[in-house]
Every structure is written in structure tokens, then in C-alpha cells.
Design a protein around this motif. Structure first.
Motif, PDB file in Angstrom:
ATOM      1  N   ILE A 182      -4.232   3.540  12.856  1.00 24.72           N
ATOM      2  CA  ILE A 182      -3.844   2.222  12.345  1.00 24.72           C
ATOM      3  C   ILE A 182      -4.170   1.197  13.421  1.00 24.72           C
ATOM      4  O   ILE A 182      -3.738   1.311  14.560  1.00 24.72           O
ATOM      5  CB  ILE A 182      -2.346   2.174  11.995  1.00 24.72           C
ATOM      6  N   ASP A 183      -4.935   0.210  13.035  1.00 32.39           N
ATOM      7  CA  ASP A 183      -5.343  -0.824  13.970  1.00 32.39           C
ATOM      8  C   ASP A 183      -4.257  -1.884  14.055  1.00 32.39           C
ATOM      9  O   ASP A 183      -4.080  -2.681  13.144  1.00 32.39           O
ATOM     10  CB  ASP A 183      -6.670  -1.439  13.484  1.00 32.39           C
ATOM     11  N   TRP A 184      -3.510  -1.883  15.138  1.00 32.61           N
ATOM     12  CA  TRP A 184      -2.441  -2.870  15.321  1.00 32.61           C
ATOM     13  C   TRP A 184      -2.935  -4.084  16.100  1.00 32.61           C
ATOM     14  O   TRP A 184      -2.147  -4.905  16.534  1.00 32.61           O
ATOM     15  CB  TRP A 184      -1.239  -2.255  16.038  1.00 32.61           C
ATOM     16  N   GLY A 185      -4.222  -4.170  16.344  1.00 26.40           N
ATOM     17  CA  GLY A 185      -4.767  -5.358  17.002  1.00 26.40           C
ATOM     18  C   GLY A 185      -4.964  -5.188  18.493  1.00 26.40           C
ATOM     19  O   GLY A 185      -4.554  -4.175  19.081  1.00 26.40           O
ATOM     20  N   GLU A 186      -5.551  -6.207  19.079  1.00 20.96           N
ATOM     21  CA  GLU A 186      -5.886  -6.135  20.498  1.00 20.96           C
ATOM     22  C   GLU A 186      -4.668  -6.447  21.370  1.00 20.96           C
ATOM     23  O   GLU A 186      -3.657  -6.948  20.895  1.00 20.96           O
ATOM     24  CB  GLU A 186      -7.018  -7.123  20.778  1.00 20.96           C
ATOM     25  N   GLU A 187      -4.821  -6.177  22.643  1.00 25.03           N
ATOM     26  CA  GLU A 187      -3.716  -6.370  23.588  1.00 25.03           C
ATOM     27  C   GLU A 187      -3.372  -7.857  23.754  1.00 25.03           C
ATOM     28  O   GLU A 187      -4.270  -8.700  23.798  1.00 25.03           O
ATOM     29  CB  GLU A 187      -4.107  -5.807  24.958  1.00 25.03           C
ATOM     30  N   ILE A 188      -2.101  -8.118  23.851  1.00 25.23           N
ATOM     31  CA  ILE A 188      -1.669  -9.469  24.223  1.00 25.23           C
ATOM     32  C   ILE A 188      -0.726  -9.341  25.418  1.00 25.23           C
ATOM     33  O   ILE A 188      -0.144  -8.271  25.621  1.00 25.23           O
ATOM     34  CB  ILE A 188      -1.000 -10.222  23.052  1.00 25.23           C
ATOM     35  N   PRO A 189      -0.580 -10.405  26.200  1.00 25.15           N
ATOM     36  CA  PRO A 189       0.184 -10.285  27.456  1.00 25.15           C
ATOM     37  C   PRO A 189       1.655  -9.935  27.222  1.00 25.15           C
ATOM     38  O   PRO A 189       2.268 -10.386  26.250  1.00 25.15           O
ATOM     39  CB  PRO A 189       0.076 -11.692  28.071  1.00 25.15           C
ATOM     40  N   THR A 207      15.022 -11.593  27.573  1.00 28.81           N
ATOM     41  CA  THR A 207      14.168 -12.783  27.598  1.00 28.81           C
ATOM     42  C   THR A 207      14.273 -13.553  26.281  1.00 28.81           C
ATOM     43  O   THR A 207      13.483 -14.464  26.024  1.00 28.81           O
ATOM     44  CB  THR A 207      12.694 -12.419  27.851  1.00 28.81           C
ATOM     45  N   TYR A 262       3.670 -13.997  30.954  1.00 29.35           N
ATOM     46  CA  TYR A 262       2.705 -15.054  31.293  1.00 29.35           C
ATOM     47  C   TYR A 262       2.908 -15.619  32.707  1.00 29.35           C
ATOM     48  O   TYR A 262       2.141 -16.462  33.147  1.00 29.35           O
ATOM     49  CB  TYR A 262       2.815 -16.200  30.278  1.00 29.35           C
ATOM     50  N   LYS A 301      -1.654   5.857   2.370  1.00 30.07           N
ATOM     51  CA  LYS A 301      -2.518   5.521   3.505  1.00 30.07           C
ATOM     52  C   LYS A 301      -3.240   6.782   3.924  1.00 30.07           C
ATOM     53  O   LYS A 301      -2.628   7.797   4.201  1.00 30.07           O
ATOM     54  CB  LYS A 301      -1.683   5.005   4.685  1.00 30.07           C
ATOM     55  N   SER A 302      -4.539   6.710   3.969  1.00 33.09           N
ATOM     56  CA  SER A 302      -5.261   7.905   4.380  1.00 33.09           C
ATOM     57  C   SER A 302      -5.607   7.846   5.860  1.00 33.09           C
ATOM     58  O   SER A 302      -5.768   8.858   6.505  1.00 33.09           O
ATOM     59  CB  SER A 302      -6.543   8.037   3.565  1.00 33.09           C
ATOM     60  N   GLU A 303      -5.669   6.606   6.401  1.00 28.00           N
ATOM     61  CA  GLU A 303      -6.094   6.489   7.787  1.00 28.00           C
ATOM     62  C   GLU A 303      -5.048   7.090   8.707  1.00 28.00           C
ATOM     63  O   GLU A 303      -3.861   6.885   8.527  1.00 28.00           O
ATOM     64  CB  GLU A 303      -6.284   5.019   8.178  1.00 28.00           C
ATOM     65  N   GLU A 344       0.857  -1.184   0.000  1.00 27.24           N
ATOM     66  CA  GLU A 344       0.000   0.000   0.000  1.00 27.24           C
ATOM     67  C   GLU A 344       0.891   1.231   0.000  1.00 27.24           C
ATOM     68  O   GLU A 344       1.624   1.488   0.943  1.00 27.24           O
ATOM     69  CB  GLU A 344      -0.881  -0.005   1.246  1.00 27.24           C
ATOM     70  N   LYS A 402       5.233 -17.713  33.775  1.00 27.73           N
ATOM     71  CA  LYS A 402       5.501 -19.155  33.655  1.00 27.73           C
ATOM     72  C   LYS A 402       7.009 -19.354  33.538  1.00 27.73           C
ATOM     73  O   LYS A 402       7.746 -18.415  33.232  1.00 27.73           O
ATOM     74  CB  LYS A 402       4.869 -19.705  32.369  1.00 27.73           C
TER      75      LYS A 402
END
Lengths: 529, 278
Positions: B39-46, B107, B49, B34-36, B31, B51
């Protein structure tokens, strides 16, 4: 007499992109463009060959996400809208170019092309072109195989259970669409890590494909190079890609698709036309993009502005010339190989199906000419499917443990594991472990809980699509790939927490079920091992 | 013959990486505008964890990616004491070599590897007094080969029965020789009659040399090594073997080879060195 065989493999894949939450979604165009430019032209050409009695055999992997999208009613109706607008635009283009001899023939070509696509899609196959491929398989010219479920890159999937689920779900999904089990599988990106042949053997998937060095660097070294398959397990055979013939088509520099008379991909009416004229055919954001009408030929190493008009007839002639050239080279290759082998060689040439038509506009015609020439012009080479070759020569085929490899750039895992995407694996592998944990903890879930568990499996599989890591590396639509990966991991984790806490929010589940509809047949217990 | 074979040298993966990437990238169009603003980079992830895990993934024969996490209990147990260090140990189990990496608060880590070896990672706490406590152990993985697997008896390498093999390999587009092969070449009993050697060597070595240079990114002195052997042993055929057309300075070549660990003095050198130095 047949002295050698050609094993042409077309790998058709697109990631599962379906966004009912938006009226208009840019990335759904990947599917729509591939339907008009690749899948329908290939169907059309193969059907014509079958009708004309041309004997040929093509192996084609149609991946589960692609099958699922092709049968999806929402995407089908959106495709019809998409192609109807293109028909409208192409009709306007014919009128606009009426007095422009440079572009008139090309304008007519596009109008016919899009009208034909609409006709085939809507009226011949009733919106489901998968039926077209199925018909070709039933008539013996296509050998359709499956792919692991969401095109997950198996060498970077951590747990055996998750690898198994990728393969098993892919196999079951094939049965849903094609009415029988597949005989072989395309491992996404030819990704092979030396750990999956037991699964393939158990699931009776008799053959798969590797890049050249997967076979050549295998243990022991292969007696026939890549010109015969190797046996990796009881009833499982691996076919290696022939580097020479692949490169003739793949290479953008030296390959046929770079010919100066072929259509230029990047010079598109979406950028050339007056803005007000083209605006109704752009997405709702109004940004100029490719619309699929391209009037220029590659011309040479010149700027887009210096490209010369495309002449459809010359493009076709070039495709015929290249098909003849390609066949001649294969005949020479076979003659030469006959000196060194005691069985006829098989030359395996795998391609992304979308190369043909979408990127290399004349590609489907090249294939048609090639298959016609093989049928009518000579008797040295025949096309063949892997099961036929195995059936004929299995006694001579030697056992081997292939070398871990892929067909991505650099030949191993680089494309899917590097500084741009290494961060994803921590989350993906955690979700794999959690899914296995859930499947073992709830061996007989029913009702709502079962729906939650099945959706968890869908979200994990979607997160595992190799496409996201691939796009992060190539840098094309990185925000979308990142969003998709994170969305699926987020949804997975949320469902997982709800399941463990016993606090099942059905509305949340419904929303996700409505978005990520892939694999309605899934059974989460596939992760129990 | 050279013309014929040159048309087969197409398996040039490394050379074509950019080109292939470019072609592959076209499947998902870039692309350009870009006019937007959003920018939707998605939902939160941890981020974490909580562990304990240590995992190991190979990128290719030469690099491994290792990543890990320690849970809160482990961290508070071992790292409240300022003197303790977190060490990543990479074990090459095949050659019994271990490297220690002081990874600080990281990490994940990229580690250089060699092809066709078994590797395992462990994470240990190293106390100030030198005592080490193992926290985590990864599974064992094997790096892929980057060349042919050779297990043929060395005296058979140049035999006629291998002719088919060399041929099929070469036209498959790969290099049917590897480091072991080169070692064997080095140790080959050159004093013995060489009547078996020339046919295959002369036929393929020029091509292999090109492949070495083009696709395996091996050092040029290594290919000079073979070229040198050829020039020394087959001076009559020089015209068909010379790759670059340049003359090679024998002293300099020997110097280079010595820096590469090849203690290389050929008995025949005195009689043919006139051919080498023009």
C-alpha cells in the motif's frame, strides 16, 4: 404572480486525480463515473429544457480541479477508453439478457445510457464537456461560479496570504475556462471563518453560500431567517441553506433518493457477474469492483441478495411524483413565508452535483421534471440566480456578520479537523509559511527559478485540497488520501530546499510538472500578499 | 398546528451526523477488496521542522486543537534542566480565565472550550521555584456561536414585533432561543401582566423544546425548566404543551434544577402544584 424564488445550487467537485505515471489508475474512475452518471446527464437534461423553451435558472459551481481535469487531453482519452468498454459490456448485457424479462429493459437502458454518453462526449463536445456548460451559461440558464482553487477548507488554512491565493487562483482559473470572471464563489464545504469577506469584496466576488446556522447564528440575528441573503461586506452577500428542502433530497432515510423503487447503488454487476465474463472490464489488478451496471432497486431494508429487479419506467415515474411533491411543498412554504416577509423569500437549496445521477440515479430526471413543472404548472415560484435576487431586493437586504460554520457533519470544522487528520495541519501550515517566504524573497523570478516557484505553489494548493482530510475522516480510501497529502508536501519541501540552496534539479522539476499539471496559468507571486 | 410544525423540524444536524457521513462517503466508494499487498502511503515528510511555533485551530464551539514545536536551541536552553516543565496555558480572554496544562513531551493538545469566546494559547516554561518564562504565544481566535445571537432588549423578547422573527427562525429550522434567553426567561418579571406572553410562548415553546432535546444536546432538566414554567403558568393549555405525556414530579424537578445551579422557587407553585402532581 411570483411569490417566492427557488435558488438551486449544484456544486460539482472532484479532487485533481491524474496519474500519467500509471497506465491504469483506480481513483481516476471518480471522474469517469461522474462524467457518465452526473455531468453528461445534467448537461443532457438542461440542454433539452433549453431547447424546449423552458425558463429556468440553476447556479452551478464547477471547481477549478474539475475544470482542469475535464479539459485535460490525457484524462479525456482515458475517459473515451473507459466509456467504450462500458458500451461494449452493455451491448453484451443486452444479448445476455435477451430472454430475461426481469433485466432486459434495464440492460437496454444502460446500453443507451453509455452510448449516449460516448456520443455526447466525443462527437457533440469533442471531448471537452466544459463547453457544454459554458453554452448553457451563455444562453442564460446556468450561472456558473467558481470555487476556491483546490477546494481548500478555508477555516483551517492558517495564513491570510494562503487564503487569498486559494480564492484568487480559483477566480483566475475560472476566467481561463469560461472567458470572463465569475460573479460568485462556492467556498469549499461552505467553510466560513469570518476572515474572508475582505478578500471576496476586493476580488469582486459578489455572493457565496453558507449552511443554515451560518446565517441564523450570525450577528445580529437575521430579520428574514435564511429566506433572504445577508450583506456581509460592500457588494458581498451570503445565502443560507434552507434546511427543510435540503433534507427532503439529501436524507438517505427520509429523502426521496431512498425510495424503494429507485435504483440500488450497491448491487453491481461487477460483483454479480461470472468472474471470467467481467474480468476484462475490471481494473488491471482484477479485483471485483462496481462497473456501473446495476439491475436492482432499493426494494427496502433488505440484504443486497434480496433486492428486486429495477424497473426503469417506474423509477422515472417516481422521479416525476417526487418532483411534484417537492414543488407542492415549496409552494406551501412560500405561501407561509409570505405572511412574515415584506419581500418574496428565496429558498436556497445547495447540493453536491454528484448526488444527481451518480448516487441518486434518477436525480437528473427529478431535476428536469421539477424545472418543467415550475415552468408549466404554476406561477407562484420561479427559479432565480443569486445576482438576480440581489439586484431586485438589495435595498431590503440587511447587513450581518455570519457565524463561522460549514455544511459538514456537526456544522463546523469537525470533518476536517479531528483525531484522524489533525496531524496534517502542522505540515500544511509550514508549507504555507514557506510559500509566502519564497514569494517575498523572489519578487521577480524568471526562467527556471520561476518554474520552480510556480510548481511550489501548485504543490501547496494540491496539498490543501479538503478532500484528503475528508477521506481520512470518512475512512473510504485513506491510503490514497494520505499518499496524496504526503506526496504534495514532500514535493513542496524538496522544491523549497532546492530553491533556497540554489541547487535546482531541472529533471526533478520536470517529473513533478508532468504529474501535477493543474493551473498552468499560475503566478507564484499571488502569495506575496 | 403541532402537525403542521412537526413537518418543519428537520434541522437535526447532530442526529443525522452518521447518516450524512454515510451519504458523503459515497462520493468516494469504499473499496471492499484489496489485492495489493503493497500500500502506497506516500513519500516521506518531516517529523520535525526545528522551528518555534504555536498554532490554534477550532474544531467547533467546544473544542480547540493546539499544536506546537520548539527548536533545538530552545529545547536545550530550557529543558536540559530536569526540573523545568512545559506548560500550555489556554486563555479565555473574554471571561479572563486561564487553564494550565502540563503537556510533558506532547506537541499537540485538544482543549475543551465554550462557544463565542476569544481564546489564545501560550507555552511557558515553569521552573521548580514556580517562575514562569513565556516561550510562545498563539494568535487569538474566536470560537463560533452554537446558538442565536441575542441582543434584543429583554422586555421586547415576547413582543408582537418579534413574532415574525420567531416564525422565520423556527421555520428556518433553528432554535431562536439560547442560554441568555433562558436566563431572561428565568428573570422575567412574571408578576407583571402576561398578556403579551402566551401567544408566542404557546405557539413555539413546545417546538423549541423538541429542538432543544433533539439538536442541541442540552440537558433534559433544562427543557424541563421551560416545561415547568409552562405547566405552572398555563395549566389550562397543558394538553397542547405536554411533550412527553409524562407527569413531572415537582420536588424532583426542583432538585435537578438546583443541582444545575437554578435556585428556582416559583411563588405561584402552591396554587398550581395540584395540577403538577396527579
Amino acid at each position: 404572480m411570483t411569490k417566492g424564488f427557488l435558488n438551486i445550487v449544484l456544486h460539482a467537485h472532484l479532487p485533481f486525480v491524474r496519474h500519467p505515471e500509471y497506465e491504469d489508475f483506480l481513483e481516476e474512475d471518480w471522474l469517469f463515473e461522474a462524467i457518465s452518471e452526473t455531468y453528461i446527464p445534467l448537461l443532457d437534461r438542461f440542454t433539452a429544457l433549453l431547447r424546449d423553451g423552458v425558463k429556468f435558472k440553476i447556479t452551478m459551481s464547477i471547481t477549478p480541479p474539475l475544470s482542469e481535469m475535464l479539459v485535460d487531453p490525457l484524462l479525456q482519452s482515458r475517459y473515451i477508453k473507459h466509456i467504450e468498454k462500458l458500451v461494449e459490456l452493455s451491448e453484451k448485457e443486452v444479448i445476455r439478457n435477451k430472454n430475461n424479462p426481469d433485466f432486459y429493459d434495464t440492460a437496454i437502458m444502460y446500453r443507451n445510457h453509455f452510448k449516449n454518453a460516448l456520443e455526447i462526449f466525443k462527437n457533440v463536445y469533442g471531448g471537452n464537456i466544459l463547453n457544454g456548460f459554458k453554452y448553457l451559461q451563455e444562453n442564460g440558464v446556468l450561472e456558473i461560479i467558481t470555487c476556491n482553487a483546490t477546494h481548500g477548507f478555508l477555516p483551517l488554512i492558517n495564513s491570510q496570504e494562503a487564503k487569498y491565493a486559494q480564492i484568487k487562483v480559483g477566480k483566475e482559473n475560472y476566467k481561463k475556462h469560461f472567458g470572463r470572471y465569475p460573479r460568485g464563489i462556492w467556498l469549499a464545504e461552505c467553510g466560513y471563518d469570518g476572515e474572508i469577506e475582505n478578500i471576496l469584496s476586493r476580488e469582486n466576488l459578489n455572493f457565496f453560500f453558507l449552511d443554515t446556522h451560518g446565517i441564523l447564528f450570525g450577528k445580529p440575528h437575521p430579520k428574514y431567517g435564511v429566506f433572504a441573503p445577508v450583506k456581509v461586506k460592500e457588494n458581498v452577500y451570503a445565502f443560507g441553506r434552507d434546511g427543510e428542502s435540503s433534507e427532503e433530497v439529501w436524507s438517505s432515510q427520509r429523502g426521496y433518493p431512498g425510495d424503494y423503487y429507485y435504483r440500488e447503488f450497491y448491487r453491481d454487476l461487477g460483483y454479480d457477474a461470472d468472474y471470467e465474463y467481467i474480468k476484462p472490464y475490471l481494473h488491471s489488478d482484477g479485483v471485483r469492483r462496481n462497473v456501473g451496471i446495476k439491475y436492482y432497486r432499493i426494494t427496502g431494508k433488505v440484504d443486497l441478495g434480496a433486492k428486486k429487479p429495477y424497473i426503469p419506467q417506474i423509477g422515472l415515474e417516481k422521479a416525476a411524483i417526487h418532483a411534484g411533491d417537492f414543488l407542492g411543498k415549496r409552494i406551501n412554504q412560500v405561501h407561509h413565508l409570505n405572511n412574515f416577509m415584506d419581500i418574496p423569500p428565496i429558498i436556497t437549496i445547495p447540493f453536491d452535483a454528484e448526488l444527481f445521477g451518480h448516487w441518486w440515479f434518477e436525480g437528473p430526471m427529478f431535476l428536469e421534471y421539477l424545472l418543467r413543472k415550475i415552468h408549466y404548472d404554476q406561477d407562484i415560484i420561479e427559479t432565480i440566480s443569486p445576482p438576480e435576487y440581489i439586484e431586485m431586493f438589495h435595498e431590503k437586504i440587511e447587513e450581518q456578520k455570519p457565524n463561522p460554520s460549514s455544511w459538514g457533519a456537526d456544522g463546523y470544522n469537525f470533518v476536517w479537523l479531528n483525531g484522524k487528520n489533525d496531524w496534517i495541519y502542522r505540515h500544511q501550515h509550514m508549507a504555507e509559511d514557506r510559500m509566502v517566504e519564497l514569494a517575498k524573497k523572489f519578487p521577480e523570478a524568471k526562467g527556471l527559478l520561476k518554474r520552480f516557484l510556480n510548481q511550489c505553489a501548485r504543490e501547496l494548493l494540491l496539498a490543501e485540497s479538503s478532500d484528503w482530510a475528508f477521506i481520512m475522516t470518512t475512512g473510504t480510501t485513506v491510503p490514497y488520501a494520505t499518499k496524496r497529502f504526503k506526496d504534495h508536501i514532500h514535493r513542496f519541501n524538496k522544491l523549497y530546499e532546492m530553491i533556497l540552496s540554489g541547487n535546482l534539479d531541472e529533471n526533478y522539476l520536470k517529473d513533478i510538472e508532468n504529474k501535477d499539471t493543474i493551473f498552468q496559468e499560475i503566478d507564484y507571486r499571488v502569495y506575496a500578499g | 398546528m403541532d402537525n403542521f410544525f412537526s413537518s418543519w423540524i428537520k434541522f437535526t444536524k447532530t442526529e443525522n451526523v452518521e447518516e450524512i457521513k454515510e451519504l458523503e462517503g459515497k462520493k468516494f466508494p469504499i473499496e471492499s477488496e484489496k489485492s495489493e499487498i503493497f500500500i502506497d502511503w506516500g513519500e516521506e515528510i518531516p517529523d520535525y521542522y526545528n522551528k518555534n511555533y504555536l498554532r490554534i485551530l477550532y474544531q467547533d464551539p467546544y473544542r480547540i486543537f493546539v499544536y506546537w514545536e520548539l527548536d533545538i536551541d530552545t529545547i536545550s536552553k530550557y529543558f536540559n534542566d530536569m526540573g523545568n516543565k512545559l506548560i500550555l496555558k489556554m486563555h479565555n480572554l473574554t471571561d479572563n480565565i486561564t487553564i494550565n496544562i502540563n503537556v510533558g513531551n506532547a506537541t499537540s493538545w485538544w482543549v475543551h472550550t465554550t462557544p463565542d469566546k476569544k481564546y489564545r494559547a501560550t507555552l511557558v516554561v515553569k521552573r521548580e521555584n514556580g517562575e514562569e518564562i513565556q516561550l510562545l504565544r498563539s494568535k487569538t481566535i474566536e470560537t463560533p456561536r452554537d446558538c442565536i445571537y441575542w441582543k434584543t432588549d429583554e422586555h421586547k423578547i415576547f413582543s408582537r414585533e418579534n413574532l415574525n422573527f420567531f416564525e422565520l427562525f423556527t421555520i428556518s429550522g433553528a432554535l431562536p432561543i439560547n442560554w441568555d434567553f433562558l436566563e431572561k426567561l428565568k428573570n422575567y418579571p412574571w408578576d407583571e401582566p402576561l398578556f403579551k406572553v402566551p401567544e408566542i410562548l404557546l405557539r413555539y415553546l413546545p417546538l423549541w423544546l423538541k429542538l432543544i432535546l433533539r439538536q442541541l444536546n442540552l440537558t433534559i432538566p433544562l427543557s424541563f425548566f421551560i416545561e415547568y414554567i409552562l405547566k405552572v403558568y398555563f395549566p389550562q393549555e397543558l394538553h397542547s404543551i405536554i411533550l412527553s405525556g409524562e407527569n413531572i414530579d415537582v420536588e424532583k424537578l426542583e432538585e435537578i434544577l438546583k443541582t444545575k445551579g437554578y435556585d428556582f422557587t416559583l411563588p405561584i407553585q402552591s396554587s398550581s402544584s395540584s395540577n403538577m402532581k396527579k
